[in-house]
Design a protein around this motif. Structure first.
Motif: not given
Length: 162
Positions: A18, A20, A23, A33, A35, A37, A122, A126
């Motif tokens: 995980e 980012v 962004h 963005t 990232e 996941k 949000s 993250r």
């Protein structure tokens, strides 16, 4: 920064599933963005929505798997209006964004390696990227080289090594 075309490329490696990678967002609700996941690459993009809800611009595309293997992976995002080419390790995926707008209208800041704290829900949930990045290019600007030469104003840089 209001752009009709964007080209963003970089290489990364990580053992984290995980985080980012970059962004950017704007006052009009536009955002981009990229990232990780669950060890997959996710691109979230919105070229604009309207207050009435009749135009919903959010687009999300997922590609790749097992990207937390601590090997180098290359990414190229090419956008011309609503048409996007997302290339991960030479595998290209073409798609068209939702909505009716062609321009990406960002504020003056795009962050690599995480999201700035904005107070929005949000941004809290993250994780920042943990790993290595190189060859970061944003619309013809070699971000890696600018950072090395301290020509950027890095804020909240945590243990960045070159």
């Amino acid at each position: 920064m209001k752009t009709l075309k964007d080209v963003i490329s970089l290489k990364f490696k990580t053992s984290e599933s995980e985080g980012v990678i970059f962004h950017g967002e704007g006052q009009q609700g536009d955002y981009i963005t990229l990232e990780l996941k669950k060890a997959k690459l996710v691109l979230n993009l919105n070229l604009g929505s309207n207050q009435l809800g009749s135009i919903f611009g959010h687009t999300s595309v997922t590609t790749g798997s097992l990207l937390d293997d601590h090997h180098w992976h290359s990414i190229i995002i090419e956008r011309h209006g609503r048409n996007i080419n997302l290339t991960l390790d030479r595998h290209m995926q073409h798609f068209r964004t939702n909505g009716e707008f062609d321009y990406l209208d960002l504020d003056y800041e795009i962050t690599f390696g995480g999201m700035p704290f904005s107070g929005k829900p949000s941004s809290n949930s993250r994780k920042n990227f943990k790993g290595c990045m190189e060859s970061i290019n944003y619309n013809g600007n070699n971000i890696t080289d600018l950072a090395k030469r301290k020509k950027l104003e890095p804020s909240n840089v945590v243990r960045a090594k070159f």
